[in-house]
Design an enzyme around this catalytic site. Structure first.
Site, PDB file in Angstrom:
ATOM      1  N   ASN A   7      33.026  31.446  38.925  1.00 54.00           N
ATOM      2  CA  ASN A   7      32.665  31.532  40.339  1.00 54.00           C
ATOM      3  C   ASN A   7      31.829  32.800  40.510  1.00 54.00           C
ATOM      4  OD1 ASN A   7      32.519  31.773  43.095  1.00 54.00           O
ATOM      5  ND2 ASN A   7      34.713  32.160  43.412  1.00 54.00           N
ATOM      6  N   LYS A   9      30.299  33.808  43.155  1.00 58.78           N
ATOM      7  CA  LYS A   9      30.352  34.367  44.514  1.00 58.78           C
ATOM      8  C   LYS A   9      28.939  34.696  44.995  1.00 58.78           C
ATOM      9  CE  LYS A   9      34.981  35.714  43.444  1.00 58.78           C
ATOM     10  NZ  LYS A   9      36.132  36.536  43.707  1.00 58.78           N
ATOM     11  N   HIS A  92      38.207  28.285  48.733  1.00 56.65           N
ATOM     12  CA  HIS A  92      38.430  29.563  48.049  1.00 56.65           C
ATOM     13  C   HIS A  92      39.053  30.554  49.033  1.00 56.65           C
ATOM     14  CE1 HIS A  92      37.670  33.416  46.152  1.00 56.65           C
ATOM     15  NE2 HIS A  92      37.657  32.737  45.010  1.00 56.65           N
ATOM     16  N   GLU A  94      38.489  33.518  49.704  1.00 55.83           N
ATOM     17  CA  GLU A  94      37.537  34.326  50.486  1.00 55.83           C
ATOM     18  C   GLU A  94      36.989  33.521  51.659  1.00 55.83           C
ATOM     19  OE1 GLU A  94      35.162  35.543  47.152  1.00 55.83           O
ATOM     20  OE2 GLU A  94      36.850  36.745  46.444  1.00 55.83           O
ATOM     21  N   GLU A 162      45.104  30.442  42.769  1.00 56.41           N
ATOM     22  CA  GLU A 162      44.608  31.815  42.723  1.00 56.41           C
ATOM     23  C   GLU A 162      45.399  32.680  43.698  1.00 56.41           C
ATOM     24  OE1 GLU A 162      40.211  31.915  41.383  1.00 56.41           O
ATOM     25  OE2 GLU A 162      40.216  31.354  43.482  1.00 56.41           O
ATOM     26  N   GLY A 168      39.923  39.735  42.107  1.00 52.05           N
ATOM     27  CA  GLY A 168      39.017  40.887  42.132  1.00 52.05           C
ATOM     28  C   GLY A 168      39.716  42.230  42.168  1.00 52.05           C
ATOM     29  N   SER A 203      41.516  37.778  38.386  1.00 53.54           N
ATOM     30  CA  SER A 203      41.386  38.820  37.357  1.00 53.54           C
ATOM     31  C   SER A 203      41.589  38.298  35.933  1.00 53.54           C
ATOM     32  CB  SER A 203      42.320  39.996  37.658  1.00 53.54           C
ATOM     33  OG  SER A 203      41.990  40.564  38.915  1.00 53.54           O
TER      34      SER A 203
HETATM   35  P1  PGA Z   1      38.129  37.346  39.805  1.00 53.00           P
HETATM   36  O1  PGA Z   1      37.803  36.206  40.875  1.00 53.00           O
HETATM   37  O2  PGA Z   1      38.176  36.688  38.459  1.00 53.00           O
HETATM   38  O3  PGA Z   1      36.960  38.309  39.920  1.00 53.00           O
HETATM   39  O4  PGA Z   1      39.430  37.959  40.198  1.00 53.00           O
HETATM   40  C1  PGA Z   1      38.406  34.925  40.765  1.00 53.00           C
HETATM   41  C2  PGA Z   1      37.998  34.051  41.918  1.00 53.00           C
HETATM   42  O5  PGA Z   1      37.898  34.537  43.040  1.00 53.00           O
HETATM   43  O6  PGA Z   1      37.755  32.826  41.749  1.00 53.00           O
END
Ligand code: PGA
Length: 242
Positions: A7, A9, A92, A94, A162, A168, A203
């Site tokens: 992803n 983003k 997601h 976010e 997640e 993140g 992460s």
């Molecule tokens: P990350 O993001 O691996 O940077 O923690 C995962 C995601 O949001 O899909």
């Protein structure tokens, strides 16, 4: 089948995306593994083109529920289909956290994508506060219930678990937490006659992906930061445990 899904983003310019995908055509992708990249809308067309002839699949990061209409800033399943995109992320955290996405809108987006034969990686996960209040299962149940009601008989859906607190932040859920939560999701889906693969996200790095992806009911990862560089993406593919 196992999945390594990146992803991206809101990251990368067109030239950066092309540079990654040119390297990606040389990736060694293990057997029974799907390698997916979800770039920003402006990168979708050049990503589909640059990955042509390779095993990399391009997904969108979101998809609206209508084919067209007055929905400023949105992208429709018809528009995605036209670009040759294979599927889309939906829900997601976010999107849920910053852009008002709800369980209801996520199910609508997912159903519309499926109507147009786009595959869906449907994201679920609890916040730190919810985990501490021991509400994880309740939250996941509420995120999955509408989806199951609408699409339980669809064999193509993919779930990404997640935990919001692990995205993140560098805080990966422990192997025990992932084992326990994925087992719970798997049995909740089974009770509702669905057997969708469940990815873990939050992460994930090449160094922890092996031990996470070997757990029962973990069908791979949805990966943000560590999916941005071609070398790191290849390392993720190498460390995937079947
Ligand atoms: P990350 O993001 O691996 O940077 O923690 C995962 C995601 O949001 O899909």
């Amino acid at each position: 089948m196992k999945f390594v899904a990146g992803n991206w983003k809101m990251q990368k310019t067109r030239s950066e995306a092309k540079e990654f995908l040119n390297k990606a055509t040389q990736f060694h992708i293990p057997n029974k593994t799907r390698a997916i990249i979800a770039p920003s809308p402006t990168l979708l067309e050049c990503s589909v083109e640059s990955s042509r002839g390779s095993a990399i699949e391009i997904f969108s990061q979101n998809c609206h529920w209508e084919d067209s209409g007055a929905f400023t800033g949105e992208i429709s399943p018809l528009q995605l289909k036209e670009l040759g995109v294979k599927g889309t992320l939906v829900g997601h955290s976010e999107r849920r956290q910053y852009f008002g996405e709800t369980n209801e809108t996520c199910v609508k987006r997912c159903a519309a994508a499926r109507k147009h034969q786009l595959e869906v990686i449907f994201c679920i996960g609890e916040t730190q506060q919810e985990r501490e209040a021991r509400k994880t299962e309740k939250v996941l149940e509420s995120q999955l219930t509408g989806l199951l009601k609408e699409l339980a008989s669809d064999p193509t859906l993919i779930i990404a678990y997640e935990p919001v607190w692990a995205i993140g932040t560098g805080l990966t859920a422990s192997v025990e937490q992932v084992r326990e939560t994925h087992a719970w999701i798997h049995s909740f889906l089974a009770k509702n006659n669905a057997a969708w693969p469940i990815l873990y996200g939050g992460s994930v790095k090449p160094s922890n992906f092996g031990s996470l992806s070997e757990l029962p009911h973990v069908a791979g990862g949805l990966i943000g930061g560590a999916s941005l560089e071609a070398e790191s993406f290849q390392e993720l593919l190498n460390s995937l445990t079947h």
